[in-house]
Design a protein around this motif. Structure first.
Motif, mmCIF file in Angstrom:
data_model
loop_
_atom_site.group_PDB
_atom_site.id
_atom_site.type_symbol
_atom_site.label_atom_id
_atom_site.label_comp_id
_atom_site.label_asym_id
_atom_site.label_seq_id
_atom_site.Cartn_x
_atom_site.Cartn_y
_atom_site.Cartn_z
ATOM 1 N N LEU A 14 0.796 -1.452 -0.089
ATOM 2 C CA LEU A 14 -0.679 -0.331 0.398
ATOM 3 C C LEU A 14 0.772 1.212 0.009
ATOM 4 C CD1 LEU A 14 -2.389 -1.564 2.243
ATOM 5 C CD2 LEU A 14 -2.847 -0.533 0.068
ATOM 6 N N THR A 15 1.800 1.173 0.605
ATOM 7 C CA THR A 15 2.778 2.343 1.071
ATOM 8 C C THR A 15 3.489 2.608 -1.225
ATOM 9 O OG1 THR A 15 3.731 2.563 2.964
ATOM 10 C CG2 THR A 15 4.441 3.367 1.284
ATOM 11 N N TYR A 16 4.096 1.730 -1.518
ATOM 12 C CA TYR A 16 4.651 1.960 -2.818
ATOM 13 C C TYR A 16 3.437 2.352 -3.804
ATOM 14 C CZ TYR A 16 6.821 0.225 -6.867
ATOM 15 O OH TYR A 16 8.057 0.025 -8.562
ATOM 16 N N TYR A 17 2.295 2.104 -3.900
ATOM 17 C CA TYR A 17 1.041 2.610 -4.582
ATOM 18 C C TYR A 17 0.357 4.260 -4.482
ATOM 19 C CZ TYR A 17 2.039 -1.371 -7.327
ATOM 20 O OH TYR A 17 2.530 -2.522 -7.914
ATOM 21 N N PHE A 18 0.016 3.753 -2.808
ATOM 22 C CA PHE A 18 -0.530 5.272 -1.982
ATOM 23 C C PHE A 18 0.571 6.274 -1.548
ATOM 24 C CE2 PHE A 18 -4.396 2.816 -2.103
ATOM 25 C CZ PHE A 18 -4.625 2.303 -2.619
ATOM 26 N N GLY A 19 1.663 5.816 -1.014
ATOM 27 C CA GLY A 19 2.335 6.812 0.122
ATOM 28 C C GLY A 19 2.300 6.402 1.334
ATOM 29 N N ASP A 20 3.508 6.469 1.928
ATOM 30 C CA ASP A 20 3.084 6.470 3.473
ATOM 31 C C ASP A 20 2.736 7.563 4.517
ATOM 32 O OD1 ASP A 20 4.882 5.532 5.792
ATOM 33 O OD2 ASP A 20 5.121 7.476 6.248
ATOM 34 N N GLU A 21 1.696 8.652 4.085
ATOM 35 C CA GLU A 21 1.095 9.737 4.651
ATOM 36 C C GLU A 21 -0.309 9.174 4.852
ATOM 37 O OE1 GLU A 21 -0.777 13.674 5.556
ATOM 38 O OE2 GLU A 21 0.578 13.788 3.928
ATOM 39 N N ILE A 22 -0.396 8.523 3.878
ATOM 40 C CA ILE A 22 -2.815 8.012 3.977
ATOM 41 C C ILE A 22 -2.223 6.496 4.746
ATOM 42 C CG2 ILE A 22 -2.271 6.852 1.669
ATOM 43 C CD1 ILE A 22 -4.995 7.872 1.866
ATOM 44 N N VAL A 23 -1.105 6.138 4.585
ATOM 45 C CA VAL A 23 -1.003 4.290 4.884
ATOM 46 C C VAL A 23 -1.233 4.779 6.649
ATOM 47 C CG1 VAL A 23 0.525 2.203 5.231
ATOM 48 C CG2 VAL A 23 -0.503 2.766 2.809
ATOM 49 N N GLN A 24 0.024 5.496 6.985
ATOM 50 C CA GLN A 24 0.184 5.397 8.468
ATOM 51 C C GLN A 24 -1.407 6.678 9.107
ATOM 52 O OE1 GLN A 24 2.655 4.729 9.963
ATOM 53 N NE2 GLN A 24 3.510 3.665 7.951
ATOM 54 N N LYS A 25 -1.441 7.800 8.842
ATOM 55 C CA LYS A 25 -2.974 8.190 9.318
ATOM 56 C C LYS A 25 -4.468 7.968 9.344
ATOM 57 C CE LYS A 25 -0.728 12.814 8.959
ATOM 58 N NZ LYS A 25 -0.625 14.107 8.615
ATOM 59 N N GLN A 26 -4.253 7.047 7.611
ATOM 60 C CA GLN A 26 -5.747 6.650 7.836
ATOM 61 C C GLN A 26 -5.420 5.216 7.867
ATOM 62 O OE1 GLN A 26 -8.656 9.156 5.777
ATOM 63 N NE2 GLN A 26 -9.122 7.196 4.087
ATOM 64 N N ILE A 27 -4.912 4.363 6.381
ATOM 65 C CA ILE A 27 -5.155 2.665 6.219
ATOM 66 C C ILE A 27 -4.192 1.463 7.665
ATOM 67 C CG2 ILE A 27 -4.656 1.035 4.841
ATOM 68 C CD1 ILE A 27 -4.315 3.549 3.008
ATOM 69 N N ALA A 28 -3.177 2.473 8.062
ATOM 70 C CA ALA A 28 -2.994 1.064 9.300
ATOM 71 C C ALA A 28 -3.495 0.688 10.494
ATOM 72 C CB ALA A 28 -1.354 1.683 10.012
ATOM 73 N N PRO A 29 -4.373 2.412 10.857
ATOM 74 C CA PRO A 29 -5.024 2.682 12.168
ATOM 75 C C PRO A 29 -6.200 1.154 11.802
ATOM 76 C CG PRO A 29 -4.235 4.348 12.505
ATOM 77 C CD PRO A 29 -4.229 4.113 10.378
ATOM 78 N N VAL A 30 -6.997 1.296 10.962
ATOM 79 C CA VAL A 30 -8.191 0.432 10.367
ATOM 80 C C VAL A 30 -7.735 -1.039 10.401
ATOM 81 C CG1 VAL A 30 -10.102 0.201 9.139
ATOM 82 C CG2 VAL A 30 -8.635 2.102 9.708
ATOM 83 N N LEU A 31 -6.595 -1.180 9.044
ATOM 84 C CA LEU A 31 -6.029 -2.842 9.507
ATOM 85 C C LEU A 31 -5.905 -3.423 9.775
ATOM 86 C CD1 LEU A 31 -4.935 -2.947 5.483
ATOM 87 C CD2 LEU A 31 -6.708 -4.092 6.316
ATOM 88 N N SER A 32 -4.906 -2.576 10.902
ATOM 89 C CA SER A 32 -4.380 -3.197 12.261
ATOM 90 C C SER A 32 -4.818 -2.949 13.094
ATOM 91 C CB SER A 32 -2.748 -1.814 12.882
ATOM 92 O OG SER A 32 -2.381 -1.883 12.214
ATOM 93 N N GLY A 33 -6.162 -2.614 13.436
ATOM 94 C CA GLY A 33 -7.264 -2.669 14.305
ATOM 95 C C GLY A 33 -7.972 -4.359 13.755
ATOM 96 N N VAL A 34 -8.341 -4.794 12.852
ATOM 97 C CA VAL A 34 -8.611 -5.425 12.854
ATOM 98 C C VAL A 34 -8.368 -6.422 12.520
ATOM 99 C CG1 VAL A 34 -10.252 -6.767 10.659
ATOM 100 C CG2 VAL A 34 -10.056 -3.814 10.625
ATOM 101 N N TYR A 35 -6.619 -6.932 12.554
ATOM 102 C CA TYR A 35 -5.850 -8.030 11.471
ATOM 103 C C TYR A 35 -5.320 -8.086 13.104
ATOM 104 C CZ TYR A 35 -8.367 -8.495 7.286
ATOM 105 O OH TYR A 35 -8.874 -8.777 6.343
ATOM 106 N N SER A 36 -5.400 -7.001 14.671
ATOM 107 C CA SER A 36 -4.447 -7.482 15.146
ATOM 108 C C SER A 36 -3.042 -6.849 15.121
ATOM 109 C CB SER A 36 -5.022 -8.566 16.274
ATOM 110 O OG SER A 36 -5.900 -8.175 16.564
ATOM 111 N N GLY A 37 -2.046 -6.400 14.092
ATOM 112 C CA GLY A 37 -0.671 -6.967 13.794
ATOM 113 C C GLY A 37 -0.096 -5.371 13.650
#
Length: 460
Positions: A152-175
């Motif tokens: 996701l970082t490769y295609y979307f960049g670091d900011e949206i992954v860290q701020k918006q995607i990681a909090p959600v996905l890490s919460g769902v998959y607990s990792g």
């Protein structure tokens, strides 16, 4: 007559029992079924508690509706009239003490189109511009075993992954997103990139599917998830269910497998489906050849705290169902679900019910895991005050702890499973490892896993 033993009365074990009976009836074959469950109640990590007019799921809170195994399973059990769906509403990310709405047209925080990207209040203009790489980068140097965070970082960049995607996905998959594989999380995104040259174009091409499932993403039942297990148990025929019975050893013998328990004499069965957490499988099989692969499987932990308040649901934003915590906040929880707003059936008096989540990836989790329940309640009350402005005392709390029982599919998971399968096929034919430790953490995947093994046993 073939005798099959199922170890574990969670969703995988009970779906296996259901489909063993179903397929045996379809094949006109006789089968003797026995299930061992260590607890007094079936359900595993799907456990419902009723108290003072509230209905609380102290494990998993719902079932993802769109998985292909779910609706047929409900139909077969004739539970259509018992189904309830989540209320549609906005989920938020809490960052810098402010609630930021996750755009409606997004999946796990991933924007499905440019409109969803424009709606995000979390991402800077530079961060939004970085998503152009999704259109410009046509090469795909990734496989299903690659890190979903790197992808996701490769295609979307670091900011949206860290701020918006990681909090959600890490919460769902607990990792950690960078330790989870694409295949174990969102394999269809790799397909979208390869077929359409863009992840967002892939979403756009499948827009009808996402629009259809958006309003009814999650399923529960009027009387809680536990009613699913009550129904399966009621429909089983010629099946023996031994509750409060722990399996202590499984030994291969000439005519099948010898199962020892802490309550009864040992029995001999033809086949075994072992659906327990992998730590239990390691203990009951006690085979050094399996230890390396089993010990490489990773687990997480979670503590949840329900707080019931003598307040109306209207004290919270009318359009909201909860928030996920990002960085830069003076708050300790990982996430907060506004349960009585998201699931109307959970509060008979329309009073406020909130659930706080504290996960193993929380920097303070080790500290939390050593706290008393009273101390945890103070942490949760403080989070409600800081995150939601609620200063009143709760009428009661309900704490649940799931320690080292939440499977995490890291980058080594597939290799470990392949190693396990090879050893099991060679040394333990007709003993089937099953469940979330191995083949999928979602409830739909567990139902599918139970069905596939049952079909293999009955239909060969």
């Amino acid at each position: 007559m073939k005798t099959v033993a199922v170890i574990g009365g969670g969703i995988t074990g009970m779906s296996a029992m259901h489909y063993l009976q179903k397929f045996a009836n379809e094949e006109n074959s006789e089968i003797n079924l026995i299930l061992f469950e260590k607890d007094a109640q079936l359900g595993g990590k799907m456990t419902t508690v009723e108290r003072d007019g509230y209905l609380m799921e102290v494990g998993a809170d719902s079932i993802v509706a769109r998985h292909s195994s779910v609706q047929p399973f409900i139909d077969e059990l004739q539970m259509q009239d018992d189904v309830v769906y989540n209320a549609t509403g906005v989920s938020y990310i809490l960052r810098d003490q402010k609630l930021h709405a996750i755009p409606v047209e997004s999946v796990f925080g991933i924007p499905m189109n440019l409109n969803a990207l424009a709606e995000s209040t979390l991402i800077s203009e530079a961060g939004k511009k970085a998503l152009e790489q999704d259109l410009l980068k046509q090469e795909v140097p990734f496989t299903l075993e690659s890190s979903v965070g790197d992808f996701l970082t490769y295609y979307f960049g670091d900011e949206i992954v860290q701020k918006q995607i990681a909090p959600v996905l890490s919460g769902v998959y607990s990792g950690d997103l960078f330790s989870l594989t694409i295949g174990a999380t969102l394999p269809h995104l790799l397909t979208y990139k390869k077929e359409f040259g863009s992840i967002m174009k892939g979403f756009e091409a499948n827009k009808e599917f996402y629009e259809k499932s958006a309003a009814k993403k999650f399923i529960s039942f009027k009387n809680g998830l536990i009613s699913l297990f009550d129904r399966i148990e009621a429909t089983l025929e010629n099946a023996r269910i031994e509750k409060e019975t722990s399996v202590t050893a499984i030994e291969k013998v000439e005519n099948g497998y010898r199962i020892e328990t802490d309550r009864h004499e040992a029995i001999i069965v033809d086949e075994v489906i072992l659906t327990t957490p992998h730590q239990v499988a390691q203990k009951v099989l006690a085979d050094e050849a399996l230890n390396q692969a089993l010990e490489s499987l990773q687990t997480g932990s979670i503590i949840t705290v329900y707080l019931a308040y003598d307040l109306p649901n209207t004290v919270l934003p009318a359009d909201g169902t909860g928030f996920i915590v990002s960085s830069g906040n003076d708050i300790d929880c990982n996430a907060c679900t506004w349960t009585s707003k998201k699931w109307q059936h959970t509060s008979k008096n329309e009073k406020l019910l909130i659930r706080m989540f504290y996960k193993k990836n929380n920097p303070k989790f080790e500290q939390f895991s050593k706290m008393s329940n009273d101390e945890l309640v103070e942490i949760a009350k403080n989070d409600c005050r800081k995150g939601l402005g609620i200063t009143e005392e709760p009428s009661f709390v309900e704490i649940s702890k799931w320690m080292d029982l939440m499977p995490i599919y890291n980058l080594q998971h597939k290799q470990a499973i392949q190693q396990l399968e090879q050893i099991m096929n060679e040394k333990y034919p007709k003993l089937h490892l099953a469940g979330s430790s191995y083949y999928g953490v979602g409830i739909g995947l567990c139902i599918q896993n139970g069905k596939e093994i049952a079909e293999k046993i009955i239909k060969g």
